[in-house]
Scaffold this motif. Structure first.
Motif, PDB file in Angstrom:
ATOM      1  N   ALA A 288       0.850  -1.192   0.000  1.00 47.02           N
ATOM      2  CA  ALA A 288       0.000   0.000   0.000  1.00 47.02           C
ATOM      3  C   ALA A 288       0.884   1.239   0.000  1.00 47.02           C
ATOM      4  O   ALA A 288       2.003   1.224   0.520  1.00 47.02           O
ATOM      5  N   LEU A 289       0.373   2.278  -0.585  1.00 47.21           N
ATOM      6  CA  LEU A 289       1.075   3.557  -0.626  1.00 47.21           C
ATOM      7  C   LEU A 289       0.142   4.607  -0.039  1.00 47.21           C
ATOM      8  O   LEU A 289      -0.983   4.772  -0.519  1.00 47.21           O
ATOM      9  N   ARG A 290       0.593   5.287   0.972  1.00 48.12           N
ATOM     10  CA  ARG A 290      -0.238   6.326   1.574  1.00 48.12           C
ATOM     11  C   ARG A 290      -0.060   7.620   0.795  1.00 48.12           C
ATOM     12  O   ARG A 290       1.043   8.043   0.508  1.00 48.12           O
ATOM     13  N   ILE A 291      -1.181   8.227   0.459  1.00 46.98           N
ATOM     14  CA  ILE A 291      -1.160   9.486  -0.273  1.00 46.98           C
ATOM     15  C   ILE A 291      -1.399  10.604   0.735  1.00 46.98           C
ATOM     16  O   ILE A 291      -2.364  10.562   1.499  1.00 46.98           O
ATOM     17  N   PRO A 292      -0.538  11.604   0.740  1.00 48.28           N
ATOM     18  CA  PRO A 292      -0.722  12.711   1.690  1.00 48.28           C
ATOM     19  C   PRO A 292      -2.086  13.382   1.536  1.00 48.28           C
ATOM     20  O   PRO A 292      -2.637  13.455   0.427  1.00 48.28           O
ATOM     21  N   ALA A 293      -2.633  13.856   2.640  1.00 47.40           N
ATOM     22  CA  ALA A 293      -3.953  14.486   2.644  1.00 47.40           C
ATOM     23  C   ALA A 293      -4.023  15.662   1.674  1.00 47.40           C
ATOM     24  O   ALA A 293      -5.043  15.873   1.020  1.00 47.40           O
ATOM     25  N   ASP A 294      -2.940  16.431   1.548  1.00 50.55           N
ATOM     26  CA  ASP A 294      -2.937  17.561   0.610  1.00 50.55           C
ATOM     27  C   ASP A 294      -3.137  17.089  -0.827  1.00 50.55           C
ATOM     28  O   ASP A 294      -3.871  17.690  -1.599  1.00 50.55           O
ATOM     29  N   PHE A 295      -2.482  15.984  -1.202  1.00 46.29           N
ATOM     30  CA  PHE A 295      -2.638  15.424  -2.548  1.00 46.29           C
ATOM     31  C   PHE A 295      -4.086  14.983  -2.763  1.00 46.29           C
ATOM     32  O   PHE A 295      -4.680  15.253  -3.794  1.00 46.29           O
TER      33      PHE A 295
ATOM     34  N   GLN B 158      -8.583   4.893 -10.975  1.00 44.55           N
ATOM     35  CA  GLN B 158      -8.048   3.986 -11.974  1.00 44.55           C
ATOM     36  C   GLN B 158      -6.548   4.165 -11.981  1.00 44.55           C
ATOM     37  O   GLN B 158      -6.039   5.286 -12.019  1.00 44.55           O
ATOM     38  N   ALA B 159      -5.828   3.043 -11.917  1.00 43.51           N
ATOM     39  CA  ALA B 159      -4.372   3.076 -11.919  1.00 43.51           C
ATOM     40  C   ALA B 159      -3.866   2.454 -13.210  1.00 43.51           C
ATOM     41  O   ALA B 159      -4.333   1.392 -13.618  1.00 43.51           O
ATOM     42  N   ASN B 160      -2.927   3.128 -13.849  1.00 43.83           N
ATOM     43  CA  ASN B 160      -2.312   2.636 -15.077  1.00 43.83           C
ATOM     44  C   ASN B 160      -0.801   2.735 -14.953  1.00 43.83           C
ATOM     45  O   ASN B 160      -0.283   3.652 -14.302  1.00 43.83           O
TER      46      ASN B 160
ATOM     47  N   GLY C 146       7.557   3.389 -16.716  1.00 42.69           N
ATOM     48  CA  GLY C 146       7.586   2.631 -15.468  1.00 42.69           C
ATOM     49  C   GLY C 146       6.914   3.312 -14.293  1.00 42.69           C
ATOM     50  O   GLY C 146       7.021   2.851 -13.166  1.00 42.69           O
ATOM     51  N   GLY C 147       6.221   4.404 -14.535  1.00 35.46           N
ATOM     52  CA  GLY C 147       5.535   5.110 -13.468  1.00 35.46           C
ATOM     53  C   GLY C 147       4.111   4.597 -13.289  1.00 35.46           C
ATOM     54  O   GLY C 147       3.643   3.723 -14.014  1.00 35.46           O
ATOM     55  N   ILE C 148       3.443   5.139 -12.301  1.00 39.15           N
ATOM     56  CA  ILE C 148       2.052   4.799 -12.036  1.00 39.15           C
ATOM     57  C   ILE C 148       1.233   6.081 -12.139  1.00 39.15           C
ATOM     58  O   ILE C 148       1.563   7.081 -11.503  1.00 39.15           O
ATOM     59  N   CYS C 149       0.160   6.035 -12.909  1.00 43.04           N
ATOM     60  CA  CYS C 149      -0.748   7.170 -13.053  1.00 43.04           C
ATOM     61  C   CYS C 149      -2.060   6.789 -12.368  1.00 43.04           C
ATOM     62  O   CYS C 149      -2.665   5.781 -12.697  1.00 43.04           O
ATOM     63  N   ILE C 150      -2.488   7.598 -11.401  1.00 46.58           N
ATOM     64  CA  ILE C 150      -3.729   7.330 -10.662  1.00 46.58           C
ATOM     65  C   ILE C 150      -4.685   8.489 -10.898  1.00 46.58           C
ATOM     66  O   ILE C 150      -4.334   9.637 -10.660  1.00 46.58           O
ATOM     67  N   ARG C 151      -5.892   8.160 -11.370  1.00 48.89           N
ATOM     68  CA  ARG C 151      -6.902   9.177 -11.641  1.00 48.89           C
ATOM     69  C   ARG C 151      -8.211   8.799 -10.975  1.00 48.89           C
ATOM     70  O   ARG C 151      -8.578   7.635 -10.938  1.00 48.89           O
TER      71      ARG C 151
END
Length: 81
Positions: A13-20, A33-35, A40-45
């Motif tokens: 799991a990756l915690r996303i900061p509250a500001d983000f 949705q994660a792609n 090699g990166g991860i795009c989360i929308r």
């Protein structure tokens, strides 16, 4: 910002900061949705769950997987002696 992956059961799991989270407008229980990107990166929308699109997807699955006898019934018959 550098984030750290942590173990969550058998997954990571990756915690996303509250500001983000506030900036992209997500809250607990929202769908994303994660792609994987080419580099090699991860795009989360954030995505809105579309009931009609889900129903169409289920209909397509029903066409591909025809109805057969229920597995539980087969198991019950096999358990009888």
């Amino acid at each position: 910002m550098i984030l750290t992956f942590v173990r969550w059961g058998r997954s990571l799991a990756l915690r996303i900061p509250a500001d983000f989270a506030r900036q992209i407008g997500v809250d607990e229980g929202d769908y994303v949705q994660a792609n994987l990107t080419v580099d090699g990166g991860i795009c989360i929308r954030k995505v809105k769950w579309d009931r009609r699109a889900f129903a169409r997807e289920l209909e397509t699955m029903r066409e591909v997987m025809p109805m057969t006898q229920a597995v539980t019934e087969e198991l019950r018959r096999g358990a009888r002696y």
